[in-house]
Write a protein that holds these residues in place. Sequence first.
Motif, PDB file in Angstrom:
ATOM      1  N   LYS A   1      23.952  53.518 -12.735  1.00 33.76           N
ATOM      2  CA  LYS A   1      24.662  54.791 -12.851  1.00 33.76           C
ATOM      3  C   LYS A   1      23.874  55.951 -12.225  1.00 33.76           C
ATOM      4  N   LEU A   2      23.355  55.713 -11.032  1.00 34.73           N
ATOM      5  CA  LEU A   2      22.726  56.790 -10.283  1.00 34.73           C
ATOM      6  C   LEU A   2      23.798  57.822  -9.947  1.00 34.73           C
ATOM      7  N   PHE A   3      23.526  59.072 -10.216  1.00 34.20           N
ATOM      8  CA  PHE A   3      24.509  60.164 -10.071  1.00 34.20           C
ATOM      9  C   PHE A   3      25.753  59.891 -10.921  1.00 34.20           C
ATOM     10  N   ASP A   4      25.581  59.117 -12.001  1.00 32.68           N
ATOM     11  CA  ASP A   4      26.695  58.721 -12.881  1.00 32.68           C
ATOM     12  C   ASP A   4      27.712  57.828 -12.171  1.00 32.68           C
ATOM     13  N   GLU A   5      27.336  57.226 -11.045  1.00 28.35           N
ATOM     14  CA  GLU A   5      28.333  56.510 -10.241  1.00 28.35           C
ATOM     15  C   GLU A   5      27.854  55.179  -9.670  1.00 28.35           C
TER      16      GLU A   5
ATOM     17  N   ASN B   1       2.999  59.452 -10.577  1.00 29.78           N
ATOM     18  CA  ASN B   1       3.082  60.170 -11.857  1.00 29.78           C
ATOM     19  C   ASN B   1       3.970  61.397 -11.785  1.00 29.78           C
ATOM     20  N   ASN B   2       5.026  61.321 -10.981  1.00 30.04           N
ATOM     21  CA  ASN B   2       5.971  62.434 -10.840  1.00 30.04           C
ATOM     22  C   ASN B   2       7.089  62.258 -11.859  1.00 30.04           C
TER      23      ASN B   2
ATOM     24  N   ALA C   1      14.795  65.004 -13.585  1.00 26.94           N
ATOM     25  CA  ALA C   1      15.770  65.788 -12.827  1.00 26.94           C
ATOM     26  C   ALA C   1      16.873  64.947 -12.200  1.00 26.94           C
ATOM     27  N   THR C   2      16.683  63.624 -12.144  1.00 27.20           N
ATOM     28  CA  THR C   2      17.652  62.738 -11.487  1.00 27.20           C
ATOM     29  C   THR C   2      18.589  62.130 -12.524  1.00 27.20           C
TER      30      THR C   2
ATOM     31  N   LEU D   1       9.463  65.315 -22.015  1.00 21.10           N
ATOM     32  CA  LEU D   1      10.096  65.674 -20.751  1.00 21.10           C
ATOM     33  C   LEU D   1      11.540  65.173 -20.703  1.00 21.10           C
ATOM     34  N   GLY D   2      11.943  64.397 -21.684  1.00 24.66           N
ATOM     35  CA  GLY D   2      13.320  63.919 -21.727  1.00 24.66           C
ATOM     36  C   GLY D   2      13.496  62.509 -21.220  1.00 24.66           C
ATOM     37  N   ILE D   3      12.409  61.798 -20.954  1.00 20.18           N
ATOM     38  CA  ILE D   3      12.477  60.420 -20.489  1.00 20.18           C
ATOM     39  C   ILE D   3      11.459  59.591 -21.260  1.00 20.18           C
ATOM     40  N   ARG D   4      11.673  58.275 -21.245  1.00 23.05           N
ATOM     41  CA  ARG D   4      10.677  57.384 -21.850  1.00 23.05           C
ATOM     42  C   ARG D   4      10.499  56.165 -20.970  1.00 23.05           C
ATOM     43  N   PHE D   5       9.320  55.561 -21.079  1.00 18.84           N
ATOM     44  CA  PHE D   5       8.961  54.366 -20.318  1.00 18.84           C
ATOM     45  C   PHE D   5       8.732  53.219 -21.299  1.00 18.84           C
ATOM     46  N   ILE D   6       9.421  52.107 -21.044  1.00 21.19           N
ATOM     47  CA  ILE D   6       9.279  50.914 -21.879  1.00 21.19           C
ATOM     48  C   ILE D   6       8.679  49.825 -20.996  1.00 21.19           C
TER      49      ILE D   6
END
Length: 447
Positions: free
Chosen positions: A16-20, A57-58, A64-65, A99-104
């Motif tokens: 679902k990149l760009f929700d699409e 590490n960005n 933002a994506t 930051l609104g994301i997580r890494f598993i």
Amino acid sequence: MAEHKPLRLTRFVVRKLFDEFDHDITFSDEGHVTALIGPNGIGKTVCLKLINSLFSNNWSFFHATTFLDVKFYFNDGSVVVVDKLINSDSDATDVSDALGIRFITSFKKDDGEEIWTPRSYDNVSVGSRSIENFLPFLTRMSPKTWIHDRSREVLTLQDILENYSDRIPESVKRSLVDRPTGRLLKICESIDCHLIETQRLLVLSEDDYRGLYAGSTLTISKKAVILKNIIARELASYASISQSLDRSFPKRVLEQGDITPSQELTDNLAKLDALRKELMDVGILDPESDDALPRFDKINESIAAVLNVYVRDTRDKLNVLDKIKNRIKLFKELMDNRLNPKCIVVDKKNGFVVSRSGTSDIPLEKLSSGEQHQLVMFFELLFELKKNALILIDEPELSLHVAWQKKFIPDLCKIIELNQFDVLLATHSPQLIGEWEDVVVELGDVD
């Protein structure tokens, strides 16, 4: 003992990149080159940037994506999943500071998971100092943004860390960039990833960094200086081993036992002369006006003993320069084929210059944009990579005529044979991928 295999990214999946769009990219083992093709707007460049963001590490680029989740698969069985935190998620801790994301990160199905959430970049001051102390050409607009005084470009902290990292002290950078932990940290540090973007020819000069004048320095000029420094470093290693061998030369001569037969010794000396000539041809060693040794038909045992040690010593000394010699030879071969009738001339003083018929030098900035793109790219791939790196190239066909596009991947494979790295490139050019359909991954409907 089995040889330890370096960590490699083998598959990348984004949903679902760009929700699409859903994209599944398996990396090719064919020459270690994988090519992405697809229509505009489907996310080829964004896929490259998402991959690069993990190893650089960005974290803010993930934030933002728009996507559902991103998965990285590695050859040792490791899997890294990136997804978005939801404020109401009862399992997420300190969401307000995240930051609104997580890494598993997982290694094997039965080996458990490690979960890590990077913090936000709200606090950008370090003690009494702020980021502007190190970058005086920036002016803070808000707690999270700055503006470049000359270009008027608005920058985030992540933009600043990516573009001006060399101007910020390491201690300050460590306090600004949230570092992963555990297995994720090991993965991020194991792969040397480089993104070669479409705009890669201009580098801001020192004065431009300070906003003093609207000038720029060509990347190509900096590459010449880098090669000069590389040659100097390799010659320093050559001098060091030469000094060590020269110091023990008398002792090793006196320890000689069996004497090498005259013909074998003659052949060995001839091979050394050929190797020395190769190093002179590529500009590493200075030209010599005559042969190092005269030809001879007979030789007594005492002289043979000395020359026998001389042959081994000289071979050991020159072998130190073998790696740089092979890279310079390939660099000259690839570029001379493209610059004809011009050619690359390498020397210790200048690094390299472009010459026309060996008579007059051509200013590097006078080369066409296509020539500059190729020179800069090939230089970086030959001289500036760590072994087993991951290279991401966005639109390598820029400014290249069809003949150069057709030979790009074959030439890339020649470089990979020397340096051992993986390449993922995004292209719109059918000429570039040519007969290499087996390395192509199609994103979306391709006509």
